[in-house]
Write an enzyme that holds these catalytic residues in place. Sequence first.
Site, PDB file in Angstrom:
ATOM      1  N   CYS A 343       0.833  -1.200   0.000  1.00  0.00           N
ATOM      2  CA  CYS A 343       0.000   0.000   0.000  1.00  0.00           C
ATOM      3  C   CYS A 343       0.878   1.264   0.000  1.00  0.00           C
ATOM      4  O   CYS A 343       1.520   1.560  -0.992  1.00  0.00           O
ATOM      5  CB  CYS A 343      -0.975  -0.024   1.176  1.00  0.00           C
ATOM      6  SG  CYS A 343      -2.369   1.095   0.977  1.00  0.00           S
ATOM      7  N   HIS A 451      -3.776  -5.503   1.077  1.00  0.00           N
ATOM      8  CA  HIS A 451      -3.534  -5.882   2.472  1.00  0.00           C
ATOM      9  C   HIS A 451      -3.977  -7.327   2.663  1.00  0.00           C
ATOM     10  O   HIS A 451      -4.958  -7.773   2.080  1.00  0.00           O
ATOM     11  CB  HIS A 451      -4.319  -4.976   3.425  1.00  0.00           C
ATOM     12  CG  HIS A 451      -3.833  -3.573   3.457  1.00  0.00           C
ATOM     13  ND1 HIS A 451      -2.619  -3.219   4.001  1.00  0.00           N
ATOM     14  CD2 HIS A 451      -4.392  -2.418   3.006  1.00  0.00           C
ATOM     15  CE1 HIS A 451      -2.452  -1.908   3.896  1.00  0.00           C
ATOM     16  NE2 HIS A 451      -3.510  -1.402   3.294  1.00  0.00           N
TER      17      HIS A 451
END
Length: 509
Positions: A343, A451
């Site tokens: 991310c 994630h």
Amino acid sequence: MELIEKLQPIKKPLMVLGTSSGAGKSLTVTAIGRILKNSGEEPIPFKGQNMSNNAWVDWNGGEMAFSQALQAFACGIIPSSEMNPILLKPQGNSTSEVIHLGKSKGITTAKDYYKDWFFPGWGVIKKSLNSIYERYPNCRLIIEGAGSPVEMNLIHRDLTNLRVAKYLNANCILVTDIERGGVFAQIIGTLELMKPDERKLIKGILINRFRGDLSLFEEGKKWIENKTKIPVLGIIPWLDDKFPPEDSLDLLEKKSSLTNPELKVGIIKLPSISNFSDFDPLENEESILIKWVMESQNLNQYDFLIIPGSKQTIKDQKFLRDSGLSEDIKNYSTNKGNIFGICGGLQMLGTILEDPFFKEGSKINCEKSINGIGLLPLKTTFFQKKITRQINSESIWPQVTEINGFEIHNGVTELDNSQDTFKIKPIFKDLDLGWYKENIQGGTIAGTYIHGIFENDDWRDHYLNLIRKGKNLPLLKKRTRSYKMKRENIIDNLANEFKKNFNISSLLN
């Protein structure tokens, strides 16, 4: 600011309050949830307000704290943001992003939050409770408090402790951590600061993380019961839990007992680190030692590096630049280093990060544009819209396999055509979810928006085998137990320890 209306569920709710932060409330709710599930009940976890950057995305794209998602797994149900209707995600400088029922409502200061957000917050909590009971009318709610329930300067605006307990007329247990010391003062002080009607809700006391011979605390137990007239319902021994901690301060307290690791992983400890539960699957690998990197150093001791997610990517990239870590990471990449960004970590591996709408912070404290580490030819622009969704995709590197996870991020990342993009390749069939590049010197630089990527066992094994092959280590064989099976086993072991040492039945009436 007393709100006296009450909800009357069919089954008596249980509530876990603590004498302080870190007392063990989250794990206690997790254990109770699994115990009740195994006994045939329908437990549902609930925490009215949580403050954490360790988040989860539910089936509807709603954000919630990871700890409530984990509690839902323990209860055997699908996590939903209604189980954590208010999530505060700290941004630094006493500001937080406010999430209501999974959706971002903006950024506010602590002062303004207590002034302006109380009534909207209480409305969201009541709405969530009503919705849960409509969907699960025979459930038993297992509620977690936050911090201490008697912070006297904030108690009139406390949304998630005694206000919820009184609203539901819950049977409450007070948990305290004996390992930190001062357990008698914590218990007595907490109870003394409660009003009589609040104290009546406390049906038991739980001593957590006791080391040594339990019989040595028998006199202490009797003293507490004589002084408070409240039974000590359990003394939980110190457990080597393998759950990810709830905040980044607890993160540094986790110690590995591994003495002879095959792979050593360095994870950059960013000031605004988020979603550190991403690394829990690696912590549970028997051959991997994780070390946290907090300052400039020679990184060649690590077999691979991870740059984690960030709540403030530009601010954290500035930290990497100013601390010298950005240069250390670049030097590491030239020495057959393997680097993986998740991310915000992916965004920082790129060439440039642009924030035209100042989504990454205030105009005073945040740079509008900053150069990334520059190891991947990627450009990230932060827009107004936040992306939150679950992911079901397929990887094409390092192996074709199914992938599950979730996204939480501002920013759109694309190839930086001002750079040489010939060597960069997509990791997934959904091309905008991640990229990788093989170094001429050896090693790979890769990153993804997903994630939970390491929870995918096949993908994790193939990625680790890529590194193991470069280190001339034997390749991992197909595993007999998945990470999620290990997590289930950890929850079962936790529940068994609580069941042996905690008289939960007295709370159910």
